[in-house]
Design a protein around this motif. Structure first.
Motif, PDB file in Angstrom:
ATOM      1  N   ARG A   1       0.747  -1.181   0.160  1.00  0.00           N
ATOM      2  CA  ARG A   1       0.020  -0.015   0.055  1.00  0.00           C
ATOM      3  C   ARG A   1       1.074   1.129   0.138  1.00  0.00           C
ATOM      4  N   HIS A   2       0.493   2.190  -1.035  1.00  0.00           N
ATOM      5  CA  HIS A   2       1.412   3.257  -1.044  1.00  0.00           C
ATOM      6  C   HIS A   2       0.881   4.033   0.235  1.00  0.00           C
ATOM      7  N   GLU A   3       1.732   5.087   0.812  1.00  0.00           N
ATOM      8  CA  GLU A   3       1.196   6.073   1.988  1.00  0.00           C
ATOM      9  C   GLU A   3       1.335   7.406   1.193  1.00  0.00           C
ATOM     10  N   TYR A   4       0.247   8.193   1.291  1.00  0.00           N
ATOM     11  CA  TYR A   4       0.229   9.482   0.830  1.00  0.00           C
ATOM     12  C   TYR A   4       0.216  10.559   2.058  1.00  0.00           C
TER      13      TYR A   4
ATOM     14  N   PRO B   1      -6.426   7.446  -5.563  1.00  0.00           N
ATOM     15  CA  PRO B   1      -5.804   6.171  -5.378  1.00  0.00           C
ATOM     16  C   PRO B   1      -6.808   5.039  -5.415  1.00  0.00           C
TER      17      PRO B   1
ATOM     18  N   SER C   1      -9.095   2.110  -4.958  1.00  0.00           N
ATOM     19  CA  SER C   1      -9.990   1.385  -3.881  1.00  0.00           C
ATOM     20  C   SER C   1     -10.832   0.324  -4.081  1.00  0.00           C
TER      21      SER C   1
ATOM     22  N   TYR D   1      -4.498  -1.765  -5.009  1.00  0.00           N
ATOM     23  CA  TYR D   1      -5.149  -0.594  -3.860  1.00  0.00           C
ATOM     24  C   TYR D   1      -4.342   0.375  -3.458  1.00  0.00           C
ATOM     25  N   GLY D   2      -4.502   1.610  -3.489  1.00  0.00           N
ATOM     26  CA  GLY D   2      -3.594   2.756  -3.044  1.00  0.00           C
ATOM     27  C   GLY D   2      -2.868   3.310  -4.208  1.00  0.00           C
TER      28      GLY D   2
END
Length: 411
Positions: free
Chosen positions: A187-190, A231, A233, A333-334
């Motif tokens: 999961r990429h964190e923004y 992103p 979902s 996702y993400g």
């Protein structure tokens, strides 16, 4: 991210035939070249509601596809279907035949369009096997690519589109153990600022609409206004399934599973409930079991986003003649996709002013996940060139094409 124990329980349950990609299995698949295949049979009529449901499912706000009052003043007199709306009936290139127990991924589509889908039209199709090829892959060692040709027609047997679709088949164990995507974050964190910037870009999306984009005013090197999707979902992926009418449950699902046992399994996460092996689009555990970082989008979903990129740019008076997209990397996702493009060529063929585009989807890591090409018929200011409403009188088989444009299969 799922726990290792959870993933292992899913791995043990997923159907897999060791050594499924054998010379004998590939030979059986190749023996089907030229064979007509049974198509999927989801949404069969292009009602106003179905057409609106589809563009809702891909996030397309172009009024030409959704606003009857707006479209009444266009040259069509009513809304028309998004170019990828035939996905409501059938996904060309979807994994669904041959090589039992061998996992598959949608890999690309090459559409050639002839007519617009109109409200009230039937969506009919027929499909045959074009080719079966063996390749080597960093992802899963040996893989097989299966090519299909699908013809979409309306209730008058008029040709709407011809599409070549292809999928890749991989051994699940090899895909999992080689770990090609092991370094990709699940999961990429923004930051809040990054999310706000993405939201503003999404809200700024607009279609050119009724302002014609003329052939003479279009230049090589012109860039298309990007379309942003993400992103990603579960809501986005579920909306696409709803938009394409894909669903079956309980006894209908059970009967399908009994006919094709290698495409379904009893998932321990669902208490032993039946699920399709492609449920990795919705469940992290199944995605991880086949070597993908996490749940991911559908290939036809991404192709449709690229269709929106082009139709937003070209305006109501143009006609999308060709749309070719390859799904090269997973969109989990993400992830966020910036769909981009540029003009790479222009020419006149059989009286039709044609513009070639290079298009691609690029994620937040700067990776190109879906390269492609498109050809658009644009209106001309030259009175010697005929006006058009669609592309029924033109085929690109023998048309000149820009250097970066691949030929339409089969050659």
């Amino acid at each position: 991210m799922t726990s290792q124990n959870e993933r292992e329980r899913v791995v043990e349950t997923l159907p897999e035939i060791e050594g499924g990609i054998t010379p004998e299995a590939v030979a059986r698949a190749k023996a089907m070249i030229g064979t007509r295949m049974r198509t999927e049979n989801f949404v069969r009529d292009a009602s106003l509601g179905a057409l609106l449901n589809f563009v809702n499912g891909i996030g397309d706000s172009n009024p030409m596809f959704r606003d009857q009052e707006y479209a009444a003043y266009s040259k069509y007199g009513s809304i028309i279907g998004h170019p990828c709306a035939p996905y409501m009936r059938h996904w060309s290139g979807r994994t669904r035949w041959g090589l039992p127990g061998v996992h598959g991924f949608f890999a690309g589509n090459d559409w050639e369009y002839f007519r617009n889908l109109r409200p009230g039209d039937a969506v009919n199709c027929i499909e045959r096997v074009l080719d079966v090829q063996e390749r080597q892959s960093r992802y899963s060692e040996t893989l097989v690519i299966q090519f299909m040709e699908t013809i979409y027609t309306n209730q008058r047997d008029e040709l709407l589109a011809r599409v070549v679709g292809w999928c890749t088949r991989h051994q699940r164990r090899a895909s999992r153990e080689r770990g090609k995507y092991a370094s990709v974050p699940r999961r990429h964190e923004y930051t809040p600022e990054e999310l706000e910037a993405i939201d503003q870009q999404v809200l700024a999306e607009k279609a050119r609409g009724g302002q014609p984009r003329y052939f003479e005013d279009t230049n090589i090197g012109d860039e298309l206004e990007p379309v942003i999707r993400g992103p990603l979902s579960l809501q986005d992926v579920s909306a696409f399934l709803v938009g394409t009418g894909r669903s079956s449950a309980h006894g209908v699902l059970l009967r399908e599973a009994l006919r094709h046992p290698d495409h379904f399994f009893r998932n321990p996460e669902a208490g032993g409930g039946l699920e399709y092996t492609g449920i990795g689009h919705l469940r992290d555990s199944v995605a991880e079991a086949v070597g993908v970082p996490g749940a991911y989008d559908y290939g036809p979903q991404r192709v449709s986003w690229m269709g929106t990129l082009v139709t937003n740019w070209m305006g109501d008076d143009a006609f999308l003649k060709r749309l070719r997209v390859e799904c090269r990397r997973f969109n989990v996702y993400g992830d966020t996709q910036w769909c981009k493009g540029r003009v790479i060529g222009k020419h006149v063929h059989d009286g039709a002013p044609l513009v070639d585009l290079e298009i691609w989807a690029e994620n937040q890591r700067g990776e190109i996940t879906a390269p492609g090409q498109a050809t658009v018929m644009l209106p001309s200011r030259d009175p010697r060139l005929p006006w058009f409403t669609d592309g029924r009188d033109l085929t690109l088989r023998d048309a000149p094409r820009s250097e970066q444009m691949p030929p339409i299969l089969p050659e």
